[in-house]
Design a protein around this motif. Structure first.
Motif, PDB file in Angstrom:
ATOM      1  N   GLU A  79      38.105  44.684  30.628  1.00 44.82           N
ATOM      2  CA  GLU A  79      39.243  44.637  31.538  1.00 44.82           C
ATOM      3  C   GLU A  79      38.900  45.333  32.857  1.00 44.82           C
ATOM      4  O   GLU A  79      39.221  44.833  33.944  1.00 44.82           O
ATOM      5  N   ALA A  80      38.228  46.477  32.772  1.00 43.82           N
ATOM      6  CA  ALA A  80      37.849  47.206  33.981  1.00 43.82           C
ATOM      7  C   ALA A  80      36.897  46.374  34.848  1.00 43.82           C
ATOM      8  O   ALA A  80      37.039  46.338  36.073  1.00 43.82           O
ATOM      9  N   CYS A  81      35.956  45.689  34.226  1.00 43.34           N
ATOM     10  CA  CYS A  81      35.035  44.832  34.980  1.00 43.34           C
ATOM     11  C   CYS A  81      35.798  43.703  35.668  1.00 43.34           C
ATOM     12  O   CYS A  81      35.522  43.382  36.833  1.00 43.34           O
ATOM     13  N   ALA A  82      36.750  43.106  34.967  1.00 44.24           N
ATOM     14  CA  ALA A  82      37.560  42.043  35.567  1.00 44.24           C
ATOM     15  C   ALA A  82      38.402  42.593  36.713  1.00 44.24           C
ATOM     16  O   ALA A  82      38.580  41.936  37.743  1.00 44.24           O
ATOM     17  N   ARG A  83      38.911  43.811  36.557  1.00 45.91           N
ATOM     18  CA  ARG A  83      39.708  44.429  37.619  1.00 45.91           C
ATOM     19  C   ARG A  83      38.895  44.607  38.901  1.00 45.91           C
ATOM     20  O   ARG A  83      39.426  44.483  40.001  1.00 45.91           O
ATOM     21  N   LEU A  84      37.610  44.903  38.765  1.00 49.71           N
ATOM     22  CA  LEU A  84      36.768  45.047  39.952  1.00 49.71           C
ATOM     23  C   LEU A  84      36.680  43.730  40.713  1.00 49.71           C
ATOM     24  O   LEU A  84      36.730  43.712  41.945  1.00 49.71           O
ATOM     25  N   ARG A  85      36.590  42.645  39.985  1.00 54.04           N
ATOM     26  CA  ARG A  85      36.552  41.340  40.659  1.00 54.04           C
ATOM     27  C   ARG A  85      37.928  40.986  41.221  1.00 54.04           C
ATOM     28  O   ARG A  85      38.031  40.336  42.260  1.00 54.04           O
ATOM     29  N   VAL A  86      38.998  41.405  40.540  1.00 52.42           N
ATOM     30  CA  VAL A  86      40.343  41.218  41.103  1.00 52.42           C
ATOM     31  C   VAL A  86      40.416  41.944  42.448  1.00 52.42           C
ATOM     32  O   VAL A  86      40.946  41.414  43.428  1.00 52.42           O
ATOM     33  N   ALA A  87      39.849  43.146  42.489  1.00 47.74           N
ATOM     34  CA  ALA A  87      39.844  43.913  43.743  1.00 47.74           C
ATOM     35  C   ALA A  87      39.109  43.163  44.846  1.00 47.74           C
ATOM     36  O   ALA A  87      39.571  43.120  45.991  1.00 47.74           O
ATOM     37  N   LEU A  88      37.982  42.562  44.510  1.00 47.15           N
ATOM     38  CA  LEU A  88      37.235  41.795  45.511  1.00 47.15           C
ATOM     39  C   LEU A  88      38.043  40.597  46.005  1.00 47.15           C
ATOM     40  O   LEU A  88      38.043  40.295  47.199  1.00 47.15           O
ATOM     41  N   ALA A  89      38.729  39.925  45.091  1.00 43.52           N
ATOM     42  CA  ALA A  89      39.561  38.778  45.480  1.00 43.52           C
ATOM     43  C   ALA A  89      40.700  39.235  46.382  1.00 43.52           C
ATOM     44  O   ALA A  89      40.984  38.607  47.410  1.00 43.52           O
ATOM     45  N   CYS A  90      41.350  40.332  46.008  1.00 38.85           N
ATOM     46  CA  CYS A  90      42.446  40.857  46.829  1.00 38.85           C
ATOM     47  C   CYS A  90      41.945  41.249  48.215  1.00 38.85           C
ATOM     48  O   CYS A  90      42.601  40.964  49.225  1.00 38.85           O
ATOM     49  N   ARG A  91      40.811  41.890  48.250  1.00 41.49           N
ATOM     50  CA  ARG A  91      40.229  42.292  49.541  1.00 41.49           C
ATOM     51  C   ARG A  91      39.943  41.057  50.395  1.00 41.49           C
ATOM     52  O   ARG A  91      40.216  41.049  51.597  1.00 41.49           O
ATOM     53  N   ALA A  92      39.392  40.009  49.775  1.00 42.13           N
ATOM     54  CA  ALA A  92      39.095  38.775  50.521  1.00 42.13           C
ATOM     55  C   ALA A  92      40.365  38.120  51.046  1.00 42.13           C
ATOM     56  O   ALA A  92      40.341  37.439  52.071  1.00 42.13           O
ATOM     57  N   LEU A  93      41.480  38.350  50.359  1.00 40.79           N
ATOM     58  CA  LEU A  93      42.768  37.800  50.797  1.00 40.79           C
ATOM     59  C   LEU A  93      43.488  38.734  51.767  1.00 40.79           C
ATOM     60  O   LEU A  93      44.610  38.452  52.190  1.00 40.79           O
ATOM     61  N   GLY A  94      42.871  39.864  52.092  1.00 37.17           N
ATOM     62  CA  GLY A  94      43.454  40.804  53.045  1.00 37.17           C
ATOM     63  C   GLY A  94      44.402  41.810  52.425  1.00 37.17           C
ATOM     64  O   GLY A  94      45.024  42.603  53.135  1.00 37.17           O
ATOM     65  N   ASP A  95      44.533  41.815  51.103  1.00 34.48           N
ATOM     66  CA  ASP A  95      45.435  42.738  50.404  1.00 34.48           C
ATOM     67  C   ASP A  95      44.647  43.976  49.976  1.00 34.48           C
ATOM     68  O   ASP A  95      44.248  44.113  48.827  1.00 34.48           O
ATOM     69  N   HIS A  96      44.431  44.869  50.915  1.00 31.22           N
ATOM     70  CA  HIS A  96      43.606  46.042  50.671  1.00 31.22           C
ATOM     71  C   HIS A  96      44.287  47.080  49.783  1.00 31.22           C
ATOM     72  O   HIS A  96      43.610  47.810  49.055  1.00 31.22           O
ATOM     73  N   ASP A  97      45.614  47.152  49.816  1.00 29.16           N
ATOM     74  CA  ASP A  97      46.325  48.103  48.959  1.00 29.16           C
ATOM     75  C   ASP A  97      46.137  47.766  47.488  1.00 29.16           C
ATOM     76  O   ASP A  97      45.813  48.637  46.672  1.00 29.16           O
ATOM     77  N   THR A  98      46.347  46.495  47.146  1.00 30.30           N
ATOM     78  CA  THR A  98      46.169  46.091  45.750  1.00 30.30           C
ATOM     79  C   THR A  98      44.710  46.231  45.339  1.00 30.30           C
ATOM     80  O   THR A  98      44.419  46.652  44.212  1.00 30.30           O
ATOM     81  N   ALA A  99      43.798  45.913  46.250  1.00 27.14           N
ATOM     82  CA  ALA A  99      42.375  46.077  45.956  1.00 27.14           C
ATOM     83  C   ALA A  99      42.071  47.531  45.600  1.00 27.14           C
ATOM     84  O   ALA A  99      41.379  47.807  44.609  1.00 27.14           O
ATOM     85  N   ALA A 100      42.626  48.457  46.356  1.00 24.93           N
ATOM     86  CA  ALA A 100      42.399  49.886  46.091  1.00 24.93           C
ATOM     87  C   ALA A 100      42.994  50.296  44.742  1.00 24.93           C
ATOM     88  O   ALA A 100      42.380  51.069  43.994  1.00 24.93           O
ATOM     89  N   LEU A 101      44.171  49.767  44.417  1.00 23.19           N
ATOM     90  CA  LEU A 101      44.788  50.069  43.119  1.00 23.19           C
ATOM     91  C   LEU A 101      43.936  49.560  41.967  1.00 23.19           C
ATOM     92  O   LEU A 101      43.788  50.233  40.941  1.00 23.19           O
TER      93      LEU A 101
END
Length: 183
Positions: free
Chosen positions: A147-169
């Motif tokens: 789950e943690a590994c998947a969350r890191l990729r979720v963060a990358l996707a969020c960052r690519a979409l400009g959602d830096h707050d969710t990426a940081a979370l």
């Protein structure tokens, strides 16, 4: 099998010399060292060696059970080597097998692999959907590392979409399990 599992644990902990020795012992006792040894080479930055190994074992693996164990590693390694199309083919095969066997673990692995490929293909919105599905499935399975590994990729996707707050979370949540994460 015990030596192989030792190798996996040591690889994930960054104990590369001990991991390599455990994979060698596994091989010596009749358990092939893959995909772990290929993933170890990837972690060591030896991408061509990892690619060569995973391609060879994938060519040799004909039965679904063996291929399932290799496909997720193939996606990760092929993406690292820049072979997005090869990774897409592996992810698609994994998704097909997951649909046929209808096993929760395979669905989680397939969703994570698909999300990783979509991210590399430049489709962060579709990647986010697949990766969030993977996170939910890993959570249900109580597989905190995955789950943690998947969350890191979720963060990358969020960052690519400009959602830096969710990426940081997402990075913060992953760090609770993987304390050495820098993204």
């Amino acid at each position: 099998m015990a030596f192989y599992q030792q190798g996996e644990l040591r690889r994930l902990r960054g104990e590369f010399a001990a991991a390599e020795e455990a994979y060698r012992q596994a091989h010596q006792h009749g358990r092939g060292p893959y995909p772990g040894l290929a993933l170890l080479r990837l972690a060591q930055g030896q991408v061509p060696a990892a690619e060569a190994a995973i391609r060879r074992v994938m060519d040799d693996a004909q039965d679904r059970a063996t291929r399932c164990k290799l496909l997720a590693a193939a996606v990760e390694i092929l993406l690292a080597g820049g072979d997005v199309q090869g990774a897409r083919t592996a992810a698609n095969e994994l998704a097909t097998i997951a649909a046929e066997l209808d096993a929760p673990v395979l669905h989680a692995v397939a969703a994570a692999a698909t999300g990783a490929v979509l991210l590399d293909e430049g489709d962060p919105r579709a990647a986010l959907n697949a990766l969030q599905q993977a996170c939910a499935l890993w959570r249900e399975l109580e597989a905190v590392y995955e789950e943690a590994c998947a969350r890191l990729r979720v963060a990358l996707a969020c960052r690519a979409l400009g959602d830096h707050d969710t990426a940081a979370l997402e990075v913060q949540a992953a760090r609770a399990v993987l304390p050495l994460v820098a993204i």
